[in-house]
Design a protein around this motif. Structure first.
Motif: not given
Length: 181
Positions: A80, A167, A170-171
């Motif tokens: 990421v 991002s 997602t992390a």
């Protein structure tokens, strides 16, 4: 007297300088991307060696699973972060190229209008309406390009915020999933 050769020389030189600047921006961006990728590859290799050594010394299956989950989380976090860095480099290059294009278009329009005004001084009587029509068309085209440029900048800003939000999400999702495991 109006000198067409001087005007053409100026336009040619301006185009040559713009082409050199485009090449410089492209090379700088490519260099930054290569450095980023080499550094990421180097770090990944070093970390995988450490994890392999740690796993080789582990006899407990739970501990091995925990280390593998940590590795997966770290890998996603780094992927990421790397994608953010790539996006920033590409976005910066796109911004510089857009700025250069806008500057060159403005300069081209200015030189063209200057050339038209010079031609108007030597033009036959009655051609004022035709020259004014061309000037009006150029002004309209410049306004349209300006509008497109502003719209493109807004799209780029929206894309930037969307990429950053995606991002981060997602992390966060990976961290949450790893904690549950």
């Amino acid at each position: 007297m109006f000198n067409t050769n001087d005007q053409l020389s100026k336009v040619s030189l301006s185009g040559f300088e713009a082409a050199l600047r485009v090449a410089q921006i492209s090379l700088d961006s490519a260099e930054r991307l290569v450095k980023l990728n080499l550094e990421a590859s180097k770090q990944t290799l070093e970390e995988n060696v450490k994890v392999a050594k740690a796993l080789a010394g582990t006899t407990d299956a739970q501990e091995a699973l925990k280390q593998i989950n940590q590795l997966a989380t770290q890998s996603v976090d780094k992927a990421v972060a790397n994608s953010r860095n790539v996006y920033e480099i590409v976005s910066a290059a796109q911004s510089e190229l857009s700025k250069l294009a806008e500057e060159n278009l403005g300069s081209f329009n200015k030189n063209l209008i200057t050339a038209l005004e010079g031609a108007a001084k030597n033009a036959p009587a009655g051609s004022d309406n035709a020259l004014n029509a061309v000037k009006t068309s150029l002004a309209a085209a410049a306004a349209a390009v300006n509008s497109f440029s502003k719209a493109a900048q807004q799209v780029a800003e929206f894309t930037d915020s969307s990429i950053k939000a995606a991002s981060s999400a997602t992390a966060d999702a990976v961290k949450t999933a790893t904690k549950r495991a």
